[in-house]
Scaffold this motif. Structure first.
Motif, PDB file in Angstrom:
ATOM      1  N   LEU A 122       0.832  -1.209   0.000  1.00  0.00           N
ATOM      2  CA  LEU A 122       0.000   0.000   0.000  1.00  0.00           C
ATOM      3  C   LEU A 122       0.870   1.263   0.000  1.00  0.00           C
ATOM      4  O   LEU A 122       0.588   2.230  -0.705  1.00  0.00           O
ATOM      5  N   PHE A 123       1.945   1.193   0.773  1.00  0.00           N
ATOM      6  CA  PHE A 123       2.861   2.338   0.831  1.00  0.00           C
ATOM      7  C   PHE A 123       3.467   2.588  -0.549  1.00  0.00           C
ATOM      8  O   PHE A 123       3.552   3.723  -1.013  1.00  0.00           O
ATOM      9  N   TYR A 124       3.858   1.499  -1.203  1.00  0.00           N
ATOM     10  CA  TYR A 124       4.488   1.633  -2.521  1.00  0.00           C
ATOM     11  C   TYR A 124       3.487   2.210  -3.527  1.00  0.00           C
ATOM     12  O   TYR A 124       3.817   3.110  -4.300  1.00  0.00           O
TER      13      TYR A 124
ATOM     14  N   VAL B 218       3.667   5.741  -5.574  1.00  0.00           N
ATOM     15  CA  VAL B 218       3.615   5.826  -7.040  1.00  0.00           C
ATOM     16  C   VAL B 218       2.479   6.751  -7.485  1.00  0.00           C
ATOM     17  O   VAL B 218       2.654   7.602  -8.368  1.00  0.00           O
ATOM     18  N   PHE B 219       1.296   6.610  -6.842  1.00  0.00           N
ATOM     19  CA  PHE B 219       0.118   7.312  -7.359  1.00  0.00           C
ATOM     20  C   PHE B 219      -0.143   8.693  -6.734  1.00  0.00           C
ATOM     21  O   PHE B 219      -0.683   9.567  -7.410  1.00  0.00           O
ATOM     22  N   VAL B 220       0.215   8.896  -5.483  1.00  0.00           N
ATOM     23  CA  VAL B 220      -0.048  10.205  -4.849  1.00  0.00           C
ATOM     24  C   VAL B 220       0.620  11.350  -5.630  1.00  0.00           C
ATOM     25  O   VAL B 220      -0.006  12.397  -5.852  1.00  0.00           O
ATOM     26  N   PRO B 221       1.879  11.152  -6.113  1.00  0.00           N
ATOM     27  CA  PRO B 221       2.508  12.252  -6.871  1.00  0.00           C
ATOM     28  C   PRO B 221       1.777  12.627  -8.162  1.00  0.00           C
ATOM     29  O   PRO B 221       2.014  13.704  -8.707  1.00  0.00           O
ATOM     30  N   ILE B 222       0.873  11.755  -8.646  1.00  0.00           N
ATOM     31  CA  ILE B 222       0.109  12.122  -9.846  1.00  0.00           C
ATOM     32  C   ILE B 222      -0.767  13.333  -9.519  1.00  0.00           C
ATOM     33  O   ILE B 222      -0.904  14.245 -10.333  1.00  0.00           O
ATOM     34  N   TRP B 223      -1.314  13.357  -8.306  1.00  0.00           N
ATOM     35  CA  TRP B 223      -2.152  14.495  -7.893  1.00  0.00           C
ATOM     36  C   TRP B 223      -1.333  15.599  -7.201  1.00  0.00           C
ATOM     37  O   TRP B 223      -1.680  16.746  -7.253  1.00  0.00           O
ATOM     38  N   PHE B 224      -0.291  15.182  -6.551  1.00  0.00           N
ATOM     39  CA  PHE B 224       0.564  16.172  -5.852  1.00  0.00           C
ATOM     40  C   PHE B 224       2.004  16.003  -6.338  1.00  0.00           C
ATOM     41  O   PHE B 224       2.841  15.414  -5.637  1.00  0.00           O
ATOM     42  N   PRO B 225       2.312  16.520  -7.520  1.00  0.00           N
ATOM     43  CA  PRO B 225       3.622  16.275  -8.141  1.00  0.00           C
ATOM     44  C   PRO B 225       4.809  16.684  -7.269  1.00  0.00           C
ATOM     45  O   PRO B 225       5.875  16.080  -7.354  1.00  0.00           O
ATOM     46  N   LYS B 226       4.597  17.695  -6.419  1.00  0.00           N
ATOM     47  CA  LYS B 226       5.737  18.163  -5.610  1.00  0.00           C
ATOM     48  C   LYS B 226       6.201  17.115  -4.599  1.00  0.00           C
ATOM     49  O   LYS B 226       7.333  17.135  -4.128  1.00  0.00           O
ATOM     50  N   LEU B 227       5.276  16.206  -4.241  1.00  0.00           N
ATOM     51  CA  LEU B 227       5.637  15.181  -3.254  1.00  0.00           C
ATOM     52  C   LEU B 227       6.540  14.095  -3.843  1.00  0.00           C
ATOM     53  O   LEU B 227       7.232  13.384  -3.113  1.00  0.00           O
ATOM     54  N   ALA B 228       6.528  13.976  -5.161  1.00  0.00           N
ATOM     55  CA  ALA B 228       7.254  12.879  -5.814  1.00  0.00           C
ATOM     56  C   ALA B 228       8.724  12.853  -5.415  1.00  0.00           C
ATOM     57  O   ALA B 228       9.285  11.790  -5.114  1.00  0.00           O
ATOM     58  N   ALA B 229       9.331  14.033  -5.396  1.00  0.00           N
ATOM     59  CA  ALA B 229      10.773  14.094  -5.145  1.00  0.00           C
ATOM     60  C   ALA B 229      11.145  13.665  -3.734  1.00  0.00           C
ATOM     61  O   ALA B 229      12.321  13.471  -3.422  1.00  0.00           O
ATOM     62  N   LEU B 230      10.141  13.513  -2.852  1.00  0.00           N
ATOM     63  CA  LEU B 230      10.443  13.173  -1.453  1.00  0.00           C
ATOM     64  C   LEU B 230      10.473  11.663  -1.188  1.00  0.00           C
ATOM     65  O   LEU B 230      10.752  11.234  -0.075  1.00  0.00           O
TER      66      LEU B 230
END
Lengths: 249, 245
Positions: free
Chosen positions: A182-184, A188-200
């Motif tokens: 679930l974490f993985y 993968v999917f949360v940054p689709i809506w919040f792109p800034k979080l991807a880099a973290l």
């Protein structure tokens, strides 16, 4: 460090003693061959252009680093930590004259060897599949594939350390595995809506090899991603070790 | 005689408020020290803390003069332990378990694996996977692992759990022999009075996390005529004290 090496042998022996390990090694070997077979069939049947060997190799690296290996590594990490707490086999090693931090380090090293073995098998199989595809740039594909699979060791190892850290929170391996998946998926999917979080998230850097191999990436960006991965790895290693050291078994 | 194990003011409270409180005792070389107490008295907790499986809230432990957990490796070098019902890797066999453990004792002779397999009577099944083992066979393997390194201090938590009559007799014989001939020190916990009485030279009585009595086995038996009577009398007294504050 002698005890770390001795227990690394023990951990590796345990990994190699389960059928699951061989099934997953076989999957790493078969997936590129099956995909190559599927592509050649598609090419023959409906005339799809499957590209050259180098492109096929990059497709395999992407598939392995973003889907298959995170799953395989997650299962192995949880088996070696939560699984052993759950089955109480962890006591078996903790009653020996080896410090807890050495047990932890040897288990993490065993996971690194496991990761490197999967990457090696996937690369070898991808090279064989490229030959089967009978495309051009075979040598370029093999060399670039070796680079890409080799470079993927680093972000995937950072991911292993993240899962090892999470594994310390659980007493049941099935709960730990469900949480890790679930974490993985969230990573993968949360940054689709919040792109800034991807880099973290370290999972965002599974394509780190592209930054090294592509010419369009600036040195600054490469350094930033490398430092992020290194700091994530050391942070998760330290947090996991602290929890492992303090836990009651 | 040299102090092999020194436990001082050991305290640990679990989230359910159970645990152990200010447990202190010393075991000297060659003694067979029995830890007697009802289920849930805290025997396993004490043993887990001594062997580093659990952390104490307070108190100190010295094994062969080395502080545990600070000098864990040195402290555990000459210690063998069997804590709770042993758990093993189901897909490995007994010999593989012993060989893996032997890797962590670099000075151990290779023949020691065969010696302990013979000692616990598992030679004929040493190549069988653990998943086919009975509880008693697993217990024997647990004893083999505890004795593998030729330890000078052996901690055994409910060591005869799952053993048949012959296994129990063999166990008692082995403890007496190792203590008498090789000066091996034993620390054995059990809730079975006869088991403790049959092998132990000194006894500690643990009740609700406290060590309420400690003394030579012979003296304690003399007090009430039998160890069972002594045990029941002490427990009854402790319960009375708890009720009357």
């Amino acid at each position: 460090m002698d005890n770390v090496i001795r227990n690394l042998q023990n951990e590796w022996q345990k990994i190699l003693s389960t059928k699951k390990t061989y099934v997953l090694f076989a999957l790493s070997f078969l997936v590129p061959l099956v995909i190559a077979w599927g592509l050649t069939s598609a090419q023959a049947g409906i005339g799809i252009n499957i590209g050259n060997a180098a492109q096929f190799m990059m497709l395999m690296v992407s598939l392995f680093t973003s889907v298959l290996l995170p799953l395989f590594l997650g299962m192995a990490a949880i088996d070696l930590f939560t699984g052993e707490v759950h089955s109480r086999t962890m006591n078996w090693i903790l009653l020996r004259p080896i410090a807890r931090w050495k047990v932890y380090v040897s288990k993490v090293l065993a996971l690194a060897v496991y990761l490197a073995t999967h990457l090696g098998i996937a690369w070898l199989s991808s090279v064989l599949a490229s030959v089967w595809l009978a495309n051009d740039s075979l040598l370029t594909g093999a060399v670039e594939g070796l680079q890409a699979f080799g470079l993927s060791l680093f972000p995937l190892f950072a991911f292993v350390l993240l899962v090892v850290f999470m594994a310390q929170w659980f007493k049941s391996s099935s709960s730990a595995l469900v949480f890790a998946i679930l974490f993985y998926l969230a990573a993968v999917f949360v940054p689709i809506w919040f792109p800034k979080l991807a880099a973290l998230s370290p999972t965002h850097y599974f394509d780190w090899y592209k930054q090294w191999m592509g010419s369009a990436v600036s040195d600054w960006k490469l350094m930033r991603s490398s430092l992020f991965l290194a700091s994530s790895a050391s942070l998760f290693f330290s947090l996991g070790l602290t929890m492992f050291e303090k836990r009651d078994y | 005689m040299e102090n092999v194990l020194e436990v001082s003011q050991l305290t640990k409270t679990y989230s359910n408020q159970r645990g152990i409180r200010e447990v202190s005792f010393t075991i000297r070389r060659g003694e067979v020290f029995g830890f007697l107490g009802p289920n849930g008295a805290g025997k396993t907790t004490v043993m887990k803390i001594i062997t580093g499986l659990a952390r104490a809230d307070r108190g100190s432990i010295k094994i062969f003069g080395f502080e545990q957990p600070d000098k864990f490796e040195k402290a555990m070098e000459k210690v063998g332990a069997l804590i709770e019902t042993p758990a093993f890797y189901e897909h490995l066999n007994a010999r593989q378990h012993l060989q893996m453990a032997a890797r962590l004792y670099p000075d151990l002779e290779k023949s020691r694996v065969d010696e302990v397999l013979a000692l616990v009577g598992l030679e004929s099944v040493q190549q069988e996977r653990i998943k086919g083992y009975s509880t008693g066979m697993k217990q024997r393997l647990g004893l083999a692992l505890a004795l593998l390194s030729k330890p000078e201090l052996v901690l055994l938590d409910e060591p005869t759990n799952g053993l048949d009559i012959e296994g129990r007799a063999d166990f008692r014989q082995m403890v007496r022999q190792l203590a008498a001939e090789e000066q091996v020190t034993f620390f054995i916990s059990s809730h079975i009075v006869e088991e403790i009485q049959s092998v132990c030279t000194r006894i500690g009585l643990l009740y609700e996390g406290r060590l309420i009595r400690e003394g030579s086995a012979a003296d304690l038996v003399d007090e009430q005529g039998s160890l069972e009577q002594f045990f029941l009398s002490e427990i009854s007294q402790a319960k009375g004290e708890a009720v009357h504050g």
